[in-house]
Design a protein around this motif. Structure first.
Motif, PDB file in Angstrom:
ATOM      1  N   GLN A 208      45.838  30.985  53.029  1.00 12.60           N
ATOM      2  CA  GLN A 208      46.183  32.302  53.570  1.00 12.60           C
ATOM      3  C   GLN A 208      45.516  33.434  52.797  1.00 12.60           C
ATOM      4  O   GLN A 208      45.604  34.585  53.186  1.00 12.60           O
ATOM      5  N   ARG A 209      44.849  33.095  51.685  1.00  5.70           N
ATOM      6  CA  ARG A 209      44.254  34.118  50.831  1.00  5.70           C
ATOM      7  C   ARG A 209      42.832  33.733  50.439  1.00  5.70           C
ATOM      8  O   ARG A 209      42.461  32.558  50.447  1.00  5.70           O
ATOM      9  N   LEU A 210      42.066  34.750  50.065  1.00  3.28           N
ATOM     10  CA  LEU A 210      40.718  34.537  49.549  1.00  3.28           C
ATOM     11  C   LEU A 210      40.526  35.459  48.356  1.00  3.28           C
ATOM     12  O   LEU A 210      40.439  36.676  48.508  1.00  3.28           O
ATOM     13  N   ASP A 211      40.516  34.881  47.159  1.00  2.00           N
ATOM     14  CA  ASP A 211      40.205  35.641  45.953  1.00  2.00           C
ATOM     15  C   ASP A 211      38.696  35.567  45.776  1.00  2.00           C
ATOM     16  O   ASP A 211      38.151  34.548  45.343  1.00  2.00           O
ATOM     17  N   LEU A 212      38.015  36.653  46.095  1.00  5.71           N
ATOM     18  CA  LEU A 212      36.558  36.639  46.097  1.00  5.71           C
ATOM     19  C   LEU A 212      35.969  36.461  44.709  1.00  5.71           C
ATOM     20  O   LEU A 212      34.867  35.910  44.567  1.00  5.71           O
ATOM     21  N   CYS A 213      36.671  36.912  43.692  1.00 11.84           N
ATOM     22  CA  CYS A 213      36.187  36.698  42.330  1.00 11.84           C
ATOM     23  C   CYS A 213      36.047  35.204  42.047  1.00 11.84           C
ATOM     24  O   CYS A 213      35.032  34.745  41.513  1.00 11.84           O
ATOM     25  N   ARG A 214      37.061  34.444  42.414  1.00  9.31           N
ATOM     26  CA  ARG A 214      37.014  32.993  42.230  1.00  9.31           C
ATOM     27  C   ARG A 214      36.028  32.343  43.185  1.00  9.31           C
ATOM     28  O   ARG A 214      35.319  31.402  42.827  1.00  9.31           O
ATOM     29  N   ALA A 215      35.977  32.853  44.420  1.00  7.32           N
ATOM     30  CA  ALA A 215      35.157  32.217  45.447  1.00  7.32           C
ATOM     31  C   ALA A 215      33.667  32.334  45.153  1.00  7.32           C
ATOM     32  O   ALA A 215      32.912  31.378  45.344  1.00  7.32           O
ATOM     33  N   VAL A 216      33.236  33.522  44.706  1.00  7.73           N
ATOM     34  CA  VAL A 216      31.799  33.676  44.433  1.00  7.73           C
ATOM     35  C   VAL A 216      31.391  32.956  43.159  1.00  7.73           C
ATOM     36  O   VAL A 216      30.234  32.559  42.996  1.00  7.73           O
TER      37      VAL A 216
END
Length: 331
Positions: A208-216
């Motif tokens: 349900q979430r996207l932490d872009l710091c972690r994702a990139v």
């Protein structure tokens, strides 16, 4: 401080939440037990140990994934708009309670004022809608609220209401798992608020979430937002990061609002690029920037960040996309 933008065209596959999940266990489960590195390398049990896809094969695979995303989005049968809510918080410090804690704990107390003592001073969130068959997002609302008009509890109630209104929306943040979301859960428990669906799963890789710091970053070191933005050429932060606490304590609310809005704009641009690169959405990258710039200017016409940095940059990106050959830009 709500505003509705003029409807624009956009697209996102209805089931895209699973396509860009960063949960390693989910990736392994849905891809025959292979980890993400193996998937992106094109490896499987039939591949030769030392062979990998050529640049041509990789390009073909990418084009195929993007074509599939567009085809899936353009199929009007059973497709519904998909929403992404991008949010950011700025904080003040509860020095009174932190002082009591330090007195009670003495030399064993933490030196820093950590997140349990951080109070929501300002929040900004964008509600983006991606309609099947269109290549730019609709910015449904932009909200910016600060302590000069609303308390921590009131700001949180408004954000939770936006999330509840779109229970299937993906909540995107930059490093939100590290502080923003724990603070919101603390506010909910302290004031007896019901958590929205996006905050119920405690896993940092919740779908349900996207932490872009972690994702990139993946398994690399987590970058700061201005660090990553500078590396990819996206405008960021009208004030240096470490000044925001002082601006909050001095109650310079116009600058606090501008900083919070700027963080969400930057995070949104990075998010759109990230989702597009993973084949989760098929958008026109430059025209989407103009949609964001126009909506932000309507929401906060006094924003210096939008008028002097983000909007001119967005227009420049569109102009550059129309040119052929190498485009040289001033440093």
């Amino acid at each position: 401080m709500n505003t509705n933008s003029t409807k624009a065209n956009s697209t996102l596959p209805a089931d895209s939440r699973t396509e860009f999940s960063t949960d390693p266990s989910y990736a392994a489960e849905t891809n025959g037990g292979r980890d993400g590195a193996a998937i992106f390398a094109g490896a499987n049990e039939h591949d030769h140990a030392v062979s990998g896809p050529s640049n041509f094969e990789t390009a073909l695979e990418l084009e195929a994934r993007q074509f599939a995303a567009r085809s899936h989005a353009s199929d009007g049968q059973g497709q519904r708009p998909v929403r992404v809510i991008v949010a950011d918080l700025e904080f003040g410090y509860d020095r009174t309670r932190n002082g009591g804690y330090r007195t009670a704990e003495g030399k064993d107390a933490e030196n820093d004022i950590r997140w349990p003592f951080h109070r929501v001073a300002c929040a900004c969130w964008f509600v983006l809608r991606f309609d099947p068959g269109y290549d730019v997002p609709v910015v449904e609302t932009i909200t910016v609220a600060a302590n000069d008009e609303a308390s921590e509890q009131e700001i949180t109630v408004r954000l939770f209401a936006a999330l509840e209104l779109c229970p299937d929306a993906l909540l995107a943040t930059w490093a939100g798992e590290g502080k923003d979301l724990p603070v919101l859960r603390r506010v909910a428990s302290e004031y007896g608020l019901l958590l929205p669906p996006q905050l119920l799963d405690l896993s940092p890789y919740a779908r349900q979430r996207l932490d872009l710091c972690r994702a990139v970053a993946g398994r690399a070191a987590f970058p700061h937002l201005p660090e990553y933005a500078a590396a990819v050429g996206v405008p960021c932060k009208p004030s240096p990061s470490k000044q925001i606490g002082q601006l909050v304590e001095c109650e310079v609310w116009d600058k606090v609002r501008d900083q919070c809005l700027a963080d969400v704009l930057t995070t949104t641009v990075i998010g759109l690029r990230h989702l597009a690169a993973h084949g989760a959405i098929a958008i026109h990258p430059q025209r989407s920037l103009l949609v964001l710039a126009d909506a932000a200017a309507k929401a906060m016409p006094a924003s210096k960040f939008v008028s002097t940095r983000f909007s001119p940059w967005a227009r420049g990106q569109v102009a550059g996309a129309r040119l052929k050959g190498t485009v040289f830009r001033a440093a």
